[in-house]
Design a protein around this motif. Structure first.
Motif, PDB file in Angstrom:
ATOM      1  N   TYR A 106     -71.841  27.093  97.484  1.00  0.00           N
ATOM      2  CA  TYR A 106     -72.365  28.138  96.834  1.00  0.00           C
ATOM      3  C   TYR A 106     -71.266  29.257  96.494  1.00  0.00           C
ATOM      4  N   PRO A 107     -70.534  29.518  97.469  1.00  0.00           N
ATOM      5  CA  PRO A 107     -69.291  30.546  97.148  1.00  0.00           C
ATOM      6  C   PRO A 107     -68.486  29.812  96.370  1.00  0.00           C
ATOM      7  N   LEU A 108     -68.076  28.737  96.601  1.00  0.00           N
ATOM      8  CA  LEU A 108     -67.077  27.930  95.573  1.00  0.00           C
ATOM      9  C   LEU A 108     -67.645  27.732  93.965  1.00  0.00           C
ATOM     10  N   VAL A 109     -68.822  27.650  93.899  1.00  0.00           N
ATOM     11  CA  VAL A 109     -69.370  27.715  92.741  1.00  0.00           C
ATOM     12  C   VAL A 109     -69.134  29.085  92.068  1.00  0.00           C
ATOM     13  N   TRP A 110     -69.571  30.213  92.666  1.00  0.00           N
ATOM     14  CA  TRP A 110     -69.267  31.339  92.279  1.00  0.00           C
ATOM     15  C   TRP A 110     -68.019  31.680  91.935  1.00  0.00           C
ATOM     16  N   VAL A 111     -66.679  31.363  92.688  1.00  0.00           N
ATOM     17  CA  VAL A 111     -65.358  31.858  92.275  1.00  0.00           C
ATOM     18  C   VAL A 111     -64.878  31.012  91.337  1.00  0.00           C
ATOM     19  N   ILE A 112     -65.469  29.630  91.115  1.00  0.00           N
ATOM     20  CA  ILE A 112     -64.734  28.837  90.262  1.00  0.00           C
ATOM     21  C   ILE A 112     -65.283  29.035  88.841  1.00  0.00           C
ATOM     22  N   ALA A 113     -66.616  29.275  88.613  1.00  0.00           N
ATOM     23  CA  ALA A 113     -67.378  29.481  87.401  1.00  0.00           C
ATOM     24  C   ALA A 113     -66.726  30.776  86.700  1.00  0.00           C
ATOM     25  N   GLU A 114     -66.457  30.357  85.313  1.00  0.00           N
ATOM     26  CA  GLU A 114     -65.910  31.605  84.733  1.00  0.00           C
ATOM     27  C   GLU A 114     -66.764  32.721  84.321  1.00  0.00           C
ATOM     28  N   ARG A 115     -68.064  32.404  84.058  1.00  0.00           N
ATOM     29  CA  ARG A 115     -69.208  33.306  83.843  1.00  0.00           C
ATOM     30  C   ARG A 115     -70.342  33.313  84.685  1.00  0.00           C
ATOM     31  N   THR A 116     -70.958  34.324  84.545  1.00  0.00           N
ATOM     32  CA  THR A 116     -72.319  34.312  85.603  1.00  0.00           C
ATOM     33  C   THR A 116     -73.151  33.334  85.311  1.00  0.00           C
ATOM     34  N   ARG A 117     -73.508  33.306  84.173  1.00  0.00           N
ATOM     35  CA  ARG A 117     -74.339  32.155  83.802  1.00  0.00           C
ATOM     36  C   ARG A 117     -74.153  30.589  84.105  1.00  0.00           C
ATOM     37  N   ASN A 118     -72.806  30.484  84.138  1.00  0.00           N
ATOM     38  CA  ASN A 118     -72.350  29.157  84.517  1.00  0.00           C
ATOM     39  C   ASN A 118     -72.538  29.025  86.131  1.00  0.00           C
ATOM     40  N   ALA A 119     -72.194  30.194  86.827  1.00  0.00           N
ATOM     41  CA  ALA A 119     -72.445  30.073  88.190  1.00  0.00           C
ATOM     42  C   ALA A 119     -73.723  29.944  88.609  1.00  0.00           C
ATOM     43  N   ILE A 120     -74.644  30.556  87.823  1.00  0.00           N
ATOM     44  CA  ILE A 120     -76.140  30.332  88.303  1.00  0.00           C
ATOM     45  C   ILE A 120     -76.831  28.860  88.083  1.00  0.00           C
ATOM     46  N   ILE A 121     -76.022  28.652  86.831  1.00  0.00           N
ATOM     47  CA  ILE A 121     -76.459  26.943  86.664  1.00  0.00           C
ATOM     48  C   ILE A 121     -75.713  26.136  87.649  1.00  0.00           C
ATOM     49  N   GLY A 122     -74.565  26.330  87.969  1.00  0.00           N
ATOM     50  CA  GLY A 122     -73.891  25.474  89.166  1.00  0.00           C
ATOM     51  C   GLY A 122     -74.593  25.699  90.378  1.00  0.00           C
ATOM     52  N   ASN A 123     -75.144  26.675  90.896  1.00  0.00           N
ATOM     53  CA  ASN A 123     -76.016  26.932  91.943  1.00  0.00           C
ATOM     54  C   ASN A 123     -77.301  26.219  91.955  1.00  0.00           C
ATOM     55  N   VAL A 124     -77.783  26.349  90.878  1.00  0.00           N
ATOM     56  CA  VAL A 124     -79.299  25.620  90.949  1.00  0.00           C
ATOM     57  C   VAL A 124     -79.088  24.058  90.715  1.00  0.00           C
ATOM     58  N   ALA A 125     -78.044  23.714  89.978  1.00  0.00           N
ATOM     59  CA  ALA A 125     -77.679  22.201  90.475  1.00  0.00           C
ATOM     60  C   ALA A 125     -77.258  21.628  91.692  1.00  0.00           C
ATOM     61  N   VAL A 126     -76.633  22.764  92.594  1.00  0.00           N
ATOM     62  CA  VAL A 126     -76.305  22.315  93.985  1.00  0.00           C
ATOM     63  C   VAL A 126     -77.697  22.162  94.723  1.00  0.00           C
ATOM     64  N   ALA A 127     -78.554  23.292  94.321  1.00  0.00           N
ATOM     65  CA  ALA A 127     -80.014  23.176  95.236  1.00  0.00           C
ATOM     66  C   ALA A 127     -80.754  21.962  94.930  1.00  0.00           C
ATOM     67  N   LEU A 128     -80.802  21.772  93.555  1.00  0.00           N
ATOM     68  CA  LEU A 128     -81.576  20.602  93.105  1.00  0.00           C
ATOM     69  C   LEU A 128     -80.957  19.250  93.817  1.00  0.00           C
ATOM     70  N   ALA A 129     -79.713  19.069  93.889  1.00  0.00           N
ATOM     71  CA  ALA A 129     -78.830  17.732  94.599  1.00  0.00           C
ATOM     72  C   ALA A 129     -79.379  17.895  96.032  1.00  0.00           C
ATOM     73  N   VAL A 130     -79.065  19.091  96.691  1.00  0.00           N
ATOM     74  CA  VAL A 130     -79.782  19.127  98.105  1.00  0.00           C
ATOM     75  C   VAL A 130     -81.176  18.859  98.417  1.00  0.00           C
ATOM     76  N   GLY A 131     -82.237  19.455  97.379  1.00  0.00           N
ATOM     77  CA  GLY A 131     -83.611  18.926  97.575  1.00  0.00           C
ATOM     78  C   GLY A 131     -83.736  17.462  97.464  1.00  0.00           C
ATOM     79  N   ILE A 132     -83.013  16.908  96.352  1.00  0.00           N
ATOM     80  CA  ILE A 132     -83.072  15.458  96.137  1.00  0.00           C
ATOM     81  C   ILE A 132     -82.704  14.530  97.364  1.00  0.00           C
ATOM     82  N   GLY A 133     -81.493  15.071  98.042  1.00  0.00           N
ATOM     83  CA  GLY A 133     -81.129  14.573  99.300  1.00  0.00           C
ATOM     84  C   GLY A 133     -82.104  14.570 100.299  1.00  0.00           C
ATOM     85  N   ALA A 157     -84.672  11.978  99.796  1.00  0.00           N
ATOM     86  CA  ALA A 157     -84.226  10.859 100.162  1.00  0.00           C
ATOM     87  C   ALA A 157     -84.335  10.556 101.378  1.00  0.00           C
ATOM     88  N   ASP A 158     -84.036  11.611 102.172  1.00  0.00           N
ATOM     89  CA  ASP A 158     -83.954  11.376 103.641  1.00  0.00           C
ATOM     90  C   ASP A 158     -85.295  11.548 104.287  1.00  0.00           C
TER      91      ASP A 158
END
Length: 384
Positions: free
Chosen positions: A90-117, A120-121
């Motif tokens: 999550y911190p990596l997404v926040w510091v890499i994303a250029e805009r706040t909107r992109n950071a929020i989208i990236g965080n949601v994507a990470v959360a969804l991926a973790v949920g899918i994981g 699966a488990d």
């Protein structure tokens, strides 16, 4: 560079800790542990190959965040313990994303991926979905809250930095304006001093020299010698005034015996130079400040200079008096007068007004065919 270095440390340390946890999880199958180790290795490799470069390239940043989400989903699918990588992802997404909107989208994507994981488990049982969904939701909410808070602090910090730079720039501009104003004020002061002293002395020299020439043409050597003596006296006075101006000392007319004596000497000198009868009528004056004496003397000099150049007068009187309101000096002549309402191009009256304004004084001029009266008034509070 400091941020990249600290994020690199976080990636390496977190990966090593998780690798140790995976190694100690003997209850899990060996294949899952190997898959988790490979995921951690790819996670570290991805950071040093893509993540570090993502700060300066939008395409690489998008690719790295997408890869980060995939790695977390795969890692959690192997071992739920791998969800710990969210603390770094999550911190990596926040510091890499250029805009706040992109950071929020990236965080949601990470959360969804973790949920899918997790699905699966652990499967799709209600208990598993509730437990894992709560973990993912809380992690995402905390990440968004912390990220937005830090972003706001960073924005405010940048704004304050810009304000500080603007203040510094404004301060420099004000300093330059103040410096220019000081230079302009000093030029105006020098212009007034030169006009009221040296210029008047030189004007007197020209008039006396012309008179001396006429006396020589008329074969009156004694009268010419008298005029030459006046020329010498005027030249010495002009030289003394120039030296006083250069050294910023008091006018040579003020020798310490008071403004009345200075005005008397001024009247005698003008009488000698112009054959104009100049008298001084001054009541006993209280002790006044040297700066005020300078203003009074300069006003008298300028008024007499105007009488000499324009009035065609035969007599002038300098009157100095004080009352409860302050001090006033009046120069009256019996010349031809002028119209005060007509704009004049000369520096004299304007210079007198400016000089009086420095001591909150006032200049009044009255003129008719019977003569002109110039009155300068200085308030009582600035006399001492």
């Amino acid at each position: 560079m400091g941020l990249i270095r600290w994020m690199s440390v976080a990636v390496v340390v977190t990966s090593l800790v998780l690798a140790a946890l995976v190694f100690s999880s003997t209850w899990s199958e060996l294949g899952n542990r190997i898959g988790a180790w490979i995921t951690l290795a790819v996670f570290v490799l991805a950071w040093f190959t893509l993540g570090i470069r993502a700060f300066s390239n939008k395409t690489i940043a998008f690719s790295y965040i997408a890869l980060l989400a995939v790695l977390l989903g795969v890692g959690v699918a192997f071992l739920p313990t791998m969800a710990t990588l969210q603390s770094v992802a999550y911190p990596l997404v926040w510091v890499i994303a250029e805009r706040t909107r992109n950071a929020i989208i990236g965080n949601v994507a990470v959360a969804l991926a973790v949920g899918i994981g997790f699905v699966a488990d652990s499967g799709t049982s209600p208990e598993a979905l509730l437990s894992n969904g709560t973990i993912v939701a809380l992690s995402l909410a905390f990440s968004l809250a912390l990220g937005l808070w830090i972003t706001q602090i960073s924005t405010l910090s940048n704004q304050r930095h810009d304000l500080v730079l603007e203040l510094h720039s404004t301060r420099d501009e004000l300093a330059a304006i103040s410096r220019d104003a000081g230079i302009s004020s000093e030029r105006e002061r020098l212009a007034r001093e030169i006009h009221d002293t040296i210029a008047q002395d030189l004007t007197g020299l020209v008039l006396v020299a012309q008179r001396a020439k006429r006396e020589l043409d008329n074969n009156h050597p004694a009268a010419a010698a008298e005029q030459l003596e006046l020329i010498e006296d005027s030249a010495r006075a002009a030289l003394a005034e120039a030296r006083a101006l250069v050294t910023a000392s008091a006018p040579v007319g003020l020798t310490g015996d008071g403004i009345t004596s200075a005005l008397t000497r001024l009247a005698e000198r003008y009488s000698r130079e112009t054959h104009l009868t100049v008298t001084v009528d001054a009541e006993p004056l209280p002790t006044i400040a040297r700066e005020t004496e300078v203003v009074v003397l300069r006003c008298a000099q300028e008024a007499l200079a105007n009488v000499r150049k324009h009035a065609s007068a035969t007599r002038a009187t300098i009157t100095v008096s004080t009352d409860d309101s302050g001090l006033s000096i009046t120069v009256a002549d019996d010349g031809v007068g002028f119209d005060p309402n007509i704009t004049h191009t000369g520096f004299g009256l304007e210079g007198m007004s400016e000089r009086l304004a420095l001591v909150n004084g006032r200049l009044d001029v009255a003129s008719s065919a019977a003569g002109t009266t110039v009155r300068a008034t200085i308030p009582k509070e600035v006399l001492a």
